[in-house]
Design an enzyme around this catalytic site. Sequence first.
Site, short mmCIF file in Angstrom:
data_model
loop_
_atom_site.label_atom_id
_atom_site.label_comp_id
_atom_site.label_asym_id
_atom_site.label_seq_id
_atom_site.Cartn_x
_atom_site.Cartn_y
_atom_site.Cartn_z
N HIS A 70 6.85 -30.80 10.47
CA HIS A 70 6.52 -29.17 10.01
C HIS A 70 5.53 -29.24 9.07
CE1 HIS A 70 9.05 -27.83 12.43
NE2 HIS A 70 10.13 -28.02 12.42
N HIS B 289 9.83 -23.96 9.26
CA HIS B 289 9.10 -24.28 9.83
C HIS B 289 7.07 -24.38 9.09
CE1 HIS B 289 10.90 -24.84 13.72
NE2 HIS B 289 11.67 -24.58 13.37
N THR C 236 2.26 -1.75 8.81
CA THR C 236 2.39 -2.78 10.28
C THR C 236 2.76 -4.08 9.68
OG1 THR C 236 0.47 -3.68 10.56
CG2 THR C 236 1.25 -1.54 11.78
N ASP D 192 0.63 -1.25 -0.02
CA ASP D 192 -0.11 -0.17 -0.34
C ASP D 192 0.40 1.72 0.13
OD1 ASP D 192 1.07 -0.11 2.52
OD2 ASP D 192 -1.12 -0.05 3.59
N GLY E 57 -2.30 -5.82 7.86
CA GLY E 57 -3.15 -5.64 7.38
C GLY E 57 -3.33 -6.93 6.55
N CYS F 73 2.96 -3.23 4.10
CA CYS F 73 2.34 -2.31 4.44
C CYS F 73 3.14 -1.41 5.36
CB CYS F 73 0.80 -2.05 4.82
SG CYS F 73 0.50 -3.62 6.28
C1 RB5 Z 1 -2.18 2.69 6.55
O1 RB5 Z 1 -2.04 3.51 6.94
C2 RB5 Z 1 -2.25 1.23 7.34
O2 RB5 Z 1 -3.33 1.42 7.90
C3 RB5 Z 1 -1.64 0.33 6.73
O3 RB5 Z 1 -0.47 0.45 5.57
C4 RB5 Z 1 -1.04 -0.96 7.65
O4 RB5 Z 1 -0.57 -0.64 8.48
C5 RB5 Z 1 -2.48 -1.06 7.78
O5 RB5 Z 1 -2.13 -3.09 8.43
#
Ligand code: RB5
Length: 141
Positions: A132, A97, A66, A8, A69, A64
Amino acid sequence: MKVIIASDHAGYALKERLKTVFQNVMEFEDGGTFSEESVDYPDFAHPLSEKVAKQEFPFGILICGTGNGMAMCANKHRDIRAGLCWNADIARLVRQHNNANILVMPARFIPEETAVEIMHAFFETDFEGGRHQRRIDKINI
Ligand code: RB5
């Protein structure tokens, strides 16, 4: 080897860097996004995951902010094992694994240098099989 990569807006800069760093090592199909304009991560995670699940590509990479998502979307797909990796040891283990077929990285929480180490670890490590395999055979519902 040709892999598919997508991100993203939060992962866009890292996606572009990794394509450059690894351009002599692997071929990339770029599933977007193509700028830092705000987008919705499921719109990129689902098409990539479908292609990996259909074995159009052996591996996918999703990035992305974190990583969560992207991982949540990818792991909704049958036969997808997407692993969120924040260091090289986790990347090695998710291959050994869990036989991960999608590498997920959190662009806002790892330096570029760590992402490069993760890429090396993930793509240079094989699945160990054995006990595994029995465990991953129980993942699909
Ligand atoms: C975008 O702002 C952020 O929410 C996305 O990149 C991600 O971290 C979602 O899991």
